[in-house]
Scaffold this active site. Sequence first.
Site, mmCIF file in Angstrom:
data_model
loop_
_atom_site.group_PDB
_atom_site.id
_atom_site.type_symbol
_atom_site.label_atom_id
_atom_site.label_comp_id
_atom_site.label_asym_id
_atom_site.label_seq_id
_atom_site.Cartn_x
_atom_site.Cartn_y
_atom_site.Cartn_z
ATOM 1 N N LEU A 14 0.887 -0.923 -0.252
ATOM 2 C CA LEU A 14 -0.119 0.278 0.326
ATOM 3 C C LEU A 14 0.713 1.346 0.034
ATOM 4 O O LEU A 14 2.107 1.327 1.077
ATOM 5 C CB LEU A 14 -1.210 0.094 0.945
ATOM 6 N N ASP A 15 1.191 2.118 -0.754
ATOM 7 C CA ASP A 15 1.478 3.340 -0.966
ATOM 8 C C ASP A 15 1.631 4.056 0.469
ATOM 9 O O ASP A 15 0.556 4.387 1.015
ATOM 10 C CB ASP A 15 1.141 3.914 -2.000
ATOM 11 N N GLU A 16 2.582 4.985 0.655
ATOM 12 C CA GLU A 16 2.480 6.125 1.363
ATOM 13 C C GLU A 16 0.953 6.405 2.084
ATOM 14 O O GLU A 16 0.673 6.868 3.170
ATOM 15 C CB GLU A 16 3.828 6.708 2.015
ATOM 16 N N SER A 24 -1.792 5.340 1.343
ATOM 17 C CA SER A 24 -2.798 4.356 1.681
ATOM 18 C C SER A 24 -2.846 3.799 2.585
ATOM 19 O O SER A 24 -2.177 3.702 3.525
ATOM 20 C CB SER A 24 -2.906 3.701 0.340
#
Length: 207
Positions: free
Chosen positions: A62-64, A66
Amino acid sequence: MPEPLPASTLPPTPPAHRHFALHKPWGYLSQFTSEFAKEVKKKRFLGELGDFPAGTMAIGRLDEDSEGLLLLTTDGRVSEQVRGRHVEKEYYAQVDGQLTPEALDRLRGGVDISLRGTLYRTLPCQARLLAEAPALPPRGRAIRSDRHGPTSWVALVVTEGKFRQVRKMTAAVGFPTLRLVRVRVGEVHLAGLPAGASREVTSFFEK
């Protein structure tokens, strides 16, 4: 017939693999550390959220910006299985504007997004408008004020996990994502897991 080896000379039994479900908060990277000293000083990592065993890895990312369900395991084979296209990943996305039926239909059929400069058509997916905002904990940074216009929530179920895919999909139909939360991976649900908390599970798949 050879004599059996004494117990003291037998190779040790390898420890059983362990699996965890984690609620990744906003602002954390989906990794345990970094080889770059500057990044270690400036960023937040999964290791801050629990005492996980050596060799634990995140399954996918999960990106930062999200949040939501992130599966962790010490078993690389399980990681490959979960990332496969037969495993559904469900997200709740808060988007800028009131999502239209036409936009939902486009999402369901697949849209063109850019991946490393190349055009990619996403696979068909499930998409439905949520009648009201889901019950989620406050985000680490506030979403923009409602006075800048309405927002709406959409549930998306995809079977692939390209880089920032869901964000790119909603932007492609004219509704940029403001907040993104993964709520399910396969049979594992986020429900009941507070932000930053984790629980150990015996398996990610029903027996």
